[in-house]
Design an enzyme around this catalytic site. Structure first.
Site, PDB file in Angstrom:
ATOM      1  N   HIS A  37       0.839  -1.206   0.000  1.00 59.87           N
ATOM      2  CA  HIS A  37       0.000   0.000   0.000  1.00 59.87           C
ATOM      3  C   HIS A  37       0.875   1.257   0.000  1.00 59.87           C
ATOM      4  O   HIS A  37       0.585   2.235  -0.702  1.00 59.87           O
ATOM      5  CB  HIS A  37      -0.886   0.043   1.247  1.00 59.87           C
ATOM      6  N   LYS A 150      -1.509  -6.854  -8.132  1.00 57.84           N
ATOM      7  CA  LYS A 150      -1.699  -8.179  -7.520  1.00 57.84           C
ATOM      8  C   LYS A 150      -3.125  -8.662  -7.793  1.00 57.84           C
ATOM      9  O   LYS A 150      -3.339  -9.814  -8.134  1.00 57.84           O
ATOM     10  CB  LYS A 150      -1.424  -8.164  -6.023  1.00 57.84           C
ATOM     11  N   ASP A 151      -4.081  -7.750  -7.632  1.00 57.03           N
ATOM     12  CA  ASP A 151      -5.478  -8.070  -7.960  1.00 57.03           C
ATOM     13  C   ASP A 151      -5.675  -7.700  -9.430  1.00 57.03           C
ATOM     14  O   ASP A 151      -6.333  -6.706  -9.754  1.00 57.03           O
ATOM     15  CB  ASP A 151      -6.412  -7.289  -7.057  1.00 57.03           C
TER      16      ASP A 151
HETATM   17  O1  PAF Z   1      -8.116  -4.120  -3.397  1.00 55.29           O
HETATM   18  C1  PAF Z   1      -8.717  -3.723  -2.379  1.00 55.29           C
HETATM   19  O2  PAF Z   1      -8.130  -3.452  -1.311  1.00 55.29           O
HETATM   20  C2  PAF Z   1     -10.232  -3.566  -2.403  1.00 55.29           C
HETATM   21  O3  PAF Z   1     -10.813  -4.535  -3.229  1.00 55.29           O
HETATM   22  C3  PAF Z   1     -10.676  -2.151  -2.829  1.00 55.29           C
HETATM   23  C4  PAF Z   1     -10.243  -1.821  -4.234  1.00 55.29           C
HETATM   24  C5  PAF Z   1     -10.104  -1.121  -1.856  1.00 55.29           C
HETATM   25  C6  PAF Z   1     -12.209  -2.054  -2.786  1.00 55.29           C
HETATM   26  O4  PAF Z   1     -12.711  -2.322  -1.515  1.00 55.29           O
END
Ligand code: PAF
Length: 279
Positions: A37, A150-151
């Site tokens: 993050h 990652k997602d």
């Molecule tokens: O990837 C994430 O942390 C969550 O899916 C997001 C994009 C903040 C939506 O809740």
């Protein structure tokens, strides 16, 4: 660093940021912040003059059998980490602010959201993500919003959402942050037992091995079969290991149909891990 917890407070804080001019970036998170993050925050600070981070554990993207209740919540530590990064504003709404009584709208994405990857195992997930991300983008109206690769399927779904709904925000993907042994950083890594933590980097190593073999011209099907076997041998319960077109997420039959993205999801004990690499 300001922290807004209500919509009027958010509106005032954003008006103050806009008055100072410059681009505004949003980094949406569910908290339990880690180096991944923070690398998104640093990238946001390179691309924009002001940075907002949202912290909201979004209940609608969890199925009833998933970990919404136990999802790690480390709000005080998150605020300290963001203050140390000189973030301008944290948007931390309560669940009732995001979903007040009578809330009755859901965005149900198609296209990338139906690629047969995460959606096949978490059918509720992308409607929850699309609805909350649309709300965050409308509430904060940032010039850019950053999401980790990652997602990867989520990134595609959100990019499509912003395009389809003519949202003004530009969606920016950021490289995966990894531990020294290659494990992709994730808030859910804290669930891993010490033994599982030792086994977890196998996932990335298997992806790398598959990518190298495909790049060397070995047949896709055989490479993926061997990758799946290696992941299972390491103790994972595999959800999928797939080669997809990196832009459309369409299935790929041979390397010539690429560019290829290899995507994996697998469970180790109670922890579900996802990862992906480019070939
Ligand atoms: O990837 C994430 O942390 C969550 O899916 C997001 C994009 C903040 C939506 O809740």
């Amino acid at each position: 660093m300001r922290v807004a917890r209500t919509l009027p407070a958010l509106t005032r804080a954003i008006a103050a940021l806009r008055a100072r001019r410059g681009r505004i970036a949003l980094v949406p998170t569910m908290g339990a912040l880690h180096e991944g993050h923070l690398s998104l925050v640093r990238l946001a600070q390179k691309r924009a003059e002001r940075v907002i981070v949202s912290i909201f554990v979004n209940p609608t993207q969890f199925a009833p059998n998933e970990d919404f209740r136990s999802y790690p919540r480390t709000f005080a530590a998150d605020l300290n980490a963001l203050a140390a990064q000189h973030v301008d504003l944290v948007w931390a709404p309560a669940a009732e602010t995001m979903y007040p009584e009578g809330f009755g709208t859901k965005i149900v994405p198609e296209g990338a959201a139906l690629a047969g990857l995460e959606d096949a195992f978490r059918p509720h997930f992308f409607a929850g993500v699309a609805t909350v991300v649309a709300k965050l983008l409308l509430q904060c109206a940032p010039d850019i919003a950053l999401f980790g690769e990652k997602d990867y399927q989520q990134l595609k779904v959100i990019t499509q959402l912003a395009r389809d709904l003519n949202l003004k925000t530009r969606i920016v993907g950021a490289p995966i942050a990894r531990e020294a042994d290659g494990l992709a950083r994730s808030s859910r890594n804290v669930y891993l037992t010490p033994d599982e933590r030792k086994a977890a980097p196998t996932l990335y190593r298997a992806l790398q091995a598959c990518a190298a073999q495909i790049a060397a011209g070995q047949p896709l099907g055989a490479v993926l079969d061997e990758g799946r076997a290696a992941i299972t041998r390491a103790g994972f319960a595999l959800d999928y290991l797939e080669a997809r077109h990196s832009a459309t997420l369409e299935p790929i039959g041979s390397a010539q149909e690429g560019p290829i993205r290899l995507l994996v999801a697998a469970r180790l004990g109670r922890t579900r891990l996802i990862d992906n690499v480019a070939v």
